[in-house]
Write a protein that holds these residues in place. Structure first.
Motif, short mmCIF file in Angstrom:
data_model
loop_
_atom_site.label_atom_id
_atom_site.label_comp_id
_atom_site.label_asym_id
_atom_site.label_seq_id
_atom_site.Cartn_x
_atom_site.Cartn_y
_atom_site.Cartn_z
N ILE A 42 57.47 -22.31 -2.16
CA ILE A 42 57.37 -22.14 -0.71
C ILE A 42 56.18 -22.98 -0.24
O ILE A 42 55.07 -22.84 -0.74
CB ILE A 42 57.13 -20.66 -0.32
N ARG A 43 56.44 -23.84 0.73
CA ARG A 43 55.39 -24.71 1.29
C ARG A 43 54.87 -24.11 2.59
O ARG A 43 55.64 -23.87 3.51
CB ARG A 43 55.96 -26.11 1.54
N VAL A 44 53.57 -23.87 2.62
CA VAL A 44 52.94 -23.26 3.79
C VAL A 44 51.88 -24.23 4.32
O VAL A 44 50.96 -24.59 3.59
CB VAL A 44 52.29 -21.90 3.42
N ILE A 120 50.90 -8.21 3.67
CA ILE A 120 50.42 -9.51 4.13
C ILE A 120 51.58 -10.48 3.93
O ILE A 120 52.14 -10.56 2.84
CB ILE A 120 49.19 -9.99 3.37
N VAL A 121 51.95 -11.17 5.00
CA VAL A 121 53.03 -12.16 4.94
C VAL A 121 52.40 -13.53 5.13
O VAL A 121 51.71 -13.77 6.13
CB VAL A 121 54.10 -11.90 6.01
N ILE A 122 52.64 -14.41 4.18
CA ILE A 122 52.08 -15.77 4.22
C ILE A 122 53.20 -16.73 4.62
O ILE A 122 54.25 -16.75 3.98
CB ILE A 122 51.52 -16.18 2.84
N LYS A 125 57.18 -16.22 4.86
CA LYS A 125 58.14 -16.19 3.75
C LYS A 125 57.69 -15.42 2.53
O LYS A 125 58.50 -14.93 1.77
CB LYS A 125 58.48 -17.63 3.33
N ILE A 126 56.40 -15.31 2.30
CA ILE A 126 55.89 -14.64 1.11
C ILE A 126 55.32 -13.29 1.54
O ILE A 126 54.36 -13.23 2.30
CB ILE A 126 54.80 -15.48 0.41
N SER A 127 55.91 -12.22 1.04
CA SER A 127 55.50 -10.87 1.42
C SER A 127 54.77 -10.20 0.26
O SER A 127 55.30 -10.12 -0.85
CB SER A 127 56.74 -10.05 1.79
N CYS A 128 53.56 -9.76 0.52
CA CYS A 128 52.76 -9.04 -0.47
C CYS A 128 52.52 -7.63 0.06
O CYS A 128 51.87 -7.44 1.08
CB CYS A 128 51.42 -9.75 -0.70
N PHE A 167 53.29 -22.71 -2.94
CA PHE A 167 53.27 -21.48 -3.71
C PHE A 167 54.52 -21.42 -4.58
O PHE A 167 55.62 -21.48 -4.06
CB PHE A 167 53.25 -20.24 -2.79
N LYS A 168 54.33 -21.29 -5.88
CA LYS A 168 55.46 -21.10 -6.78
C LYS A 168 55.58 -19.60 -7.02
O LYS A 168 54.63 -18.95 -7.44
CB LYS A 168 55.28 -21.83 -8.10
#
Length: 172
Positions: A42-44, A120-122, A125-128, A167-168
């Protein structure tokens, strides 16, 4: 004469051990091999200010900009954000876990409140989920995205040319 003997001996030792000078190659015609987003990368985008990389995130639904800080073991929000989130109902008494001592960059030890953030969403697309974070008493403290979140991805790389963090994701 002694210098010449020392240089020859050093050269012979390096050659006999198979140690050769390493060649460094810098590709001036740079194109990212991850130019297309894959399901596990995912590219942020980030914005750089003063040599610091700032990412847009959502913390319990609140949009914030946080500093990517792999030198910080924890995620950090300031008291101003925590108070605002509490007033809006995005943090409740149940989120607060007590206090913890931490050593800051100047070597001093401070005590911060600890809170569990629901999510926390980055980069949308990335949900923690259930992120442990510290609350800095300083209302102007920078917001830090530390290793508590960064350790949840398999790896990340900084693409300084395209101004993105790649982010991988971990395999499920």
């Amino acid at each position: 004469m002694k210098k010449l003997l020392l240089i020859m001996t050093t050269g012979l030792l390096l050659h006999s051990c198979g140690n050769k000078p390493k060649q460094i190659y810098i590709d001036t015609d740079y194109t990212s091999q991850y130019s297309m987003e894959t399901e596990d990368v995912i590219r942020v985008p980030y914005e750089e200010r003063g040599g610091v990389k700032h990412l847009k995130v959502k913390v319990n639904g609140m949009e914030l900009t946080m500093i990517l800080d792999p030198g910080s073991s924890n995620t950090l929000i300031s008291k101003a954000e925590a108070d605002y989130m509490y007033a809006k109902g995005w943090l409740t008494d149940a989120h607060f876990m007590g206090t913890q001592q931490a050593r800051i960059a100047d070597g001093s030890i401070i005590e911060n409140q600890i809170v569990i953030l629901d999510e926390i969403v980055i980069g949308e697309k990335i949900s923690c989920k259930n992120v442990e974070a510290s609350i800095a008493e300083n209302v102007t403290a920078p917001l830090l995205l530390g290793n508590e979140v960064l350790d949840r991805v398999a790896s990340y790389t900084v693409d300084n040319i395209n101004k993105v963090i790649e982010f991988k994701l971990k395999q499920r």
